[in-house]
Design a protein around this motif. Structure first.
Motif, mmCIF file in Angstrom:
data_model
loop_
_atom_site.group_PDB
_atom_site.id
_atom_site.type_symbol
_atom_site.label_atom_id
_atom_site.label_comp_id
_atom_site.label_asym_id
_atom_site.label_seq_id
_atom_site.Cartn_x
_atom_site.Cartn_y
_atom_site.Cartn_z
ATOM 1 N N LEU A 295 34.502 -62.817 -8.276
ATOM 2 C CA LEU A 295 35.600 -63.548 -7.663
ATOM 3 C C LEU A 295 35.169 -64.988 -7.397
ATOM 4 O O LEU A 295 34.041 -65.229 -6.961
ATOM 5 N N PRO A 296 36.048 -65.963 -7.607
ATOM 6 C CA PRO A 296 35.704 -67.341 -7.251
ATOM 7 C C PRO A 296 35.656 -67.489 -5.735
ATOM 8 O O PRO A 296 36.161 -66.626 -5.003
ATOM 9 N N PRO A 297 35.059 -68.543 -5.228
ATOM 10 C CA PRO A 297 35.068 -68.771 -3.776
ATOM 11 C C PRO A 297 36.503 -68.820 -3.261
ATOM 12 O O PRO A 297 37.399 -69.335 -3.952
ATOM 13 N N PRO A 298 36.760 -68.292 -2.081
ATOM 14 C CA PRO A 298 38.121 -68.318 -1.555
ATOM 15 C C PRO A 298 38.586 -69.734 -1.238
ATOM 16 O O PRO A 298 37.774 -70.604 -0.881
ATOM 17 N N ALA A 299 39.877 -69.964 -1.384
ATOM 18 C CA ALA A 299 40.451 -71.267 -1.031
ATOM 19 C C ALA A 299 40.363 -71.475 0.476
ATOM 20 O O ALA A 299 40.312 -70.522 1.257
ATOM 21 N N ALA A 306 45.339 -68.872 -5.134
ATOM 22 C CA ALA A 306 45.727 -67.893 -6.147
ATOM 23 C C ALA A 306 45.309 -66.493 -5.720
ATOM 24 O O ALA A 306 44.333 -66.314 -4.977
ATOM 25 N N MET A 307 46.035 -65.504 -6.145
ATOM 26 C CA MET A 307 45.695 -64.082 -5.983
ATOM 27 C C MET A 307 45.531 -63.652 -4.525
ATOM 28 O O MET A 307 44.764 -62.745 -4.225
ATOM 29 N N ASN A 308 46.205 -64.292 -3.568
ATOM 30 C CA ASN A 308 46.039 -63.950 -2.152
ATOM 31 C C ASN A 308 44.574 -64.106 -1.711
ATOM 32 O O ASN A 308 44.087 -63.367 -0.860
ATOM 33 N N HIS A 309 43.889 -65.095 -2.292
ATOM 34 C CA HIS A 309 42.439 -65.247 -2.058
ATOM 35 C C HIS A 309 42.187 -66.540 -1.302
ATOM 36 O O HIS A 309 41.929 -67.590 -1.894
ATOM 37 N N TRP A 310 42.253 -66.488 0.033
ATOM 38 C CA TRP A 310 42.059 -67.666 0.869
ATOM 39 C C TRP A 310 41.407 -67.251 2.182
ATOM 40 O O TRP A 310 41.526 -66.121 2.626
ATOM 41 N N ARG A 360 42.681 -60.735 -1.206
ATOM 42 C CA ARG A 360 42.300 -60.275 -2.549
ATOM 43 C C ARG A 360 41.011 -59.479 -2.499
ATOM 44 O O ARG A 360 40.846 -58.508 -3.240
ATOM 45 N N GLU A 361 40.103 -59.832 -1.616
ATOM 46 C CA GLU A 361 38.866 -59.066 -1.488
ATOM 47 C C GLU A 361 39.169 -57.649 -0.995
ATOM 48 O O GLU A 361 38.588 -56.679 -1.498
ATOM 49 N N THR A 362 40.060 -57.503 -0.012
ATOM 50 C CA THR A 362 40.409 -56.149 0.422
ATOM 51 C C THR A 362 41.102 -55.395 -0.696
ATOM 52 O O THR A 362 40.917 -54.184 -0.841
ATOM 53 N N ALA A 363 41.897 -56.085 -1.507
ATOM 54 C CA ALA A 363 42.533 -55.435 -2.653
ATOM 55 C C ALA A 363 41.482 -54.964 -3.654
ATOM 56 O O ALA A 363 41.600 -53.876 -4.230
ATOM 57 N N ARG A 364 40.441 -55.767 -3.870
ATOM 58 C CA ARG A 364 39.341 -55.355 -4.749
ATOM 59 C C ARG A 364 38.664 -54.100 -4.189
ATOM 60 O O ARG A 364 38.321 -53.179 -4.933
ATOM 61 N N PHE A 368 42.519 -52.273 -6.462
ATOM 62 C CA PHE A 368 43.712 -52.792 -7.135
ATOM 63 C C PHE A 368 43.283 -53.745 -8.244
ATOM 64 O O PHE A 368 42.340 -54.529 -8.070
ATOM 65 N N PRO A 369 43.949 -53.718 -9.379
ATOM 66 C CA PRO A 369 43.660 -54.726 -10.405
ATOM 67 C C PRO A 369 44.079 -56.106 -9.910
ATOM 68 O O PRO A 369 45.024 -56.233 -9.114
ATOM 69 N N ASP A 370 43.400 -57.144 -10.383
ATOM 70 C CA ASP A 370 43.732 -58.503 -9.946
ATOM 71 C C ASP A 370 45.150 -58.895 -10.347
ATOM 72 O O ASP A 370 45.756 -59.778 -9.721
ATOM 73 N N ALA A 371 45.701 -58.257 -11.368
ATOM 74 C CA ALA A 371 47.056 -58.574 -11.801
ATOM 75 C C ALA A 371 48.108 -58.028 -10.832
ATOM 76 O O ALA A 371 49.274 -58.423 -10.908
#
Length: 416
Positions: A295-299, A306-310, A360-364, A368-371
């Protein structure tokens, strides 16, 4: 589907044009798979990956329904099927009679949760009666159910066994306003009668999702039933183990895989956490680091992320509220936002920084797929993810069920 034959209808007319229309589904498909209490689709994604698709998803929560529809209509869909929004108590099951391959459900866990009010059958959120109403009406080829481990604890054991007996003998129906204890007694009398044979073969087990490759310690009760004219289902053996992870940590293989040195004080390397059991061919438990490594660093903020990743501000560490460690499966992901006991939704990073997992990390961690996208405000998305069945767990446990049903159907087809 006309309103006279199906009481649950999408609340927004525009939502009736799902990627797979319900009317077309019932007209063209030989069999359908139905899921009750679908939530954000964790179980649904897992079942689809196991072969059970397309599906008909029943869900009350409008935010979860929006998430389901988004992932059906997406240019990169993770689901295939139709969403029916509303109370399952209002569902008319007649249009589906003799058409259902699988009935699946992750009914609300709060009545049986160890952290809840412990009201069980007296809790208004207990939807097992509605699940059983659907089961008796549909008589599916298979059943796949998931719930919290509290369902099987000693104080709830009589009600849990009542659920199992209903699955085994659906022809003994409850009478109007009959207490469940009275209904249970009549089922037991039938089961003790001469020549009795169960109508469904039922099996259950308390499993830890980490033992099946989910990067999270999450204990759940799994119940599977197959109709008497189908082969019996056997829960697969665990594929991953704590012992295998400890061996990989202590041998250095784990650290080499990640290209880092073994940190001092890791949970897996402290005294007393040595390898006490045999690996026996199992794979290592999947860790938080394994799950998040690409995963890229969170925003820094939600805007434009993107992808609920903040980054989510406000996490505090204190006694009894310690986060998950990088080199161990995470604690159980919960549906709460602030004040989740035990720090389940937080992480301790390599530099000892303490923070909330991003969405997104909790989804991982729920596999859950990233899509798979989640719609709604943070509190809504947190609940959707925390209440979900880990997708991978559903896939691993449901695939043998799909295989045995399809094999039996193929066998019957050759005899026609």
């Amino acid at each position: 589907m006309p309103g006279r034959s199906q009481k649950i209808q999408p609340q927004n007319p525009a939502d009736r044009q799902d990627s797979l229309d319900l009317g077309a589904l019932l007209t063209n498909a030989t069999l359908v798979d139905i899921e009750i209490c679908s939530g954000a689709g964790g179980l649904a994604v897992g079942l689809k990956n196991a072969g059970f698709s397309p599906g008909v998803f029943f869900e009350l929560d409008s935010h979860s329904c929006a998430t389901l529809r988004e992932n059906i209509k997406s240019t990169n869909p993770t689901l295939l099927g139709s969403v029916l929004e509303g109370k399952v108590e209002n569902a008319d099951w007649r249009p589906f009679k003799d058409r259902v391959r699988l009935l699946a459900a992750g009914t609300p866990c709060q009545p049986f949760s160890l952290a809840g009010k412990h009201l069980a059958d007296k809790d208004g959120r207990n939807l097992f009666p509605e699940l059983m109403r659907a089961f008796r009406a549909l008589r599916p080829m298979g059943v796949f159910l998931e719930n919290v481990r509290g369902l099987a604890r000693a104080s709830f054991r009589p009600y849990f066994e009542y659920i199992l007996r209903q699955l085994e003998c659906p022809s003994v129906r409850p009478r109007h306003q009959e207490l469940w204890q009275s209904h249970d007694k009549r089922i037991r009398q039938r089961q003790l009668s001469v020549g009795y044979e169960p109508e469904y073969r039922v099996t259950y087990r308390l499993v830890d999702a980490a033992d099946y490759g989910v990067p999270q310690n999450r204990q759940r009760v799994i119940i599977v039933a197959t109709r008497r004219d189908f082969p019996a289902y056997e829960l697969p053996k665990r594929t991953h183990s704590r012992e295998a992870l400890l061996h990989a940590l202590e041998s250095g293989d784990y650290w080499k895989k990640h290209g880092i040195k073994s940190p001092n004080g890791s949970k897996a390397t402290v005294a007393g956490n040595g390898v006490n059991g045999e690996v026996n061919g199992a794979l290592p438990w999947v860790t938080v680091r394994d799950a998040l490594r690409d995963l890229p660093p969170p925003a820094d903020s939600e805007e434009g992320a993107a992808m609920n990743h903040w980054k989510i501000p406000g996490a505090r560490s204190y006694a009894g509220h310690n986060g998950s460690e990088m080199d161990w499966p995470s604690k159980t992901i919960k549906a709460g936002v602030h004040g989740v006991p035990g720090g389940e939704n937080t992480i301790v990073e390599d530099d000892n920084a303490f923070r909330y997992f991003t969405l997104r990390e909790t989804a991982r961690l729920q596999t859950f797929p990233d899509a798979h996208v989640f719609t709604g405000a943070r509190i809504r998305v947190t609940r959707q993810i925390g209440n979900a069945v880990p997708c991978h767990l559903a896939t691993v446990l449901a695939r043998p069920l799909y295989d045995l049903i399809q094999a039996e159907l193929a066998k019957r087809a050759t005899k026609l």
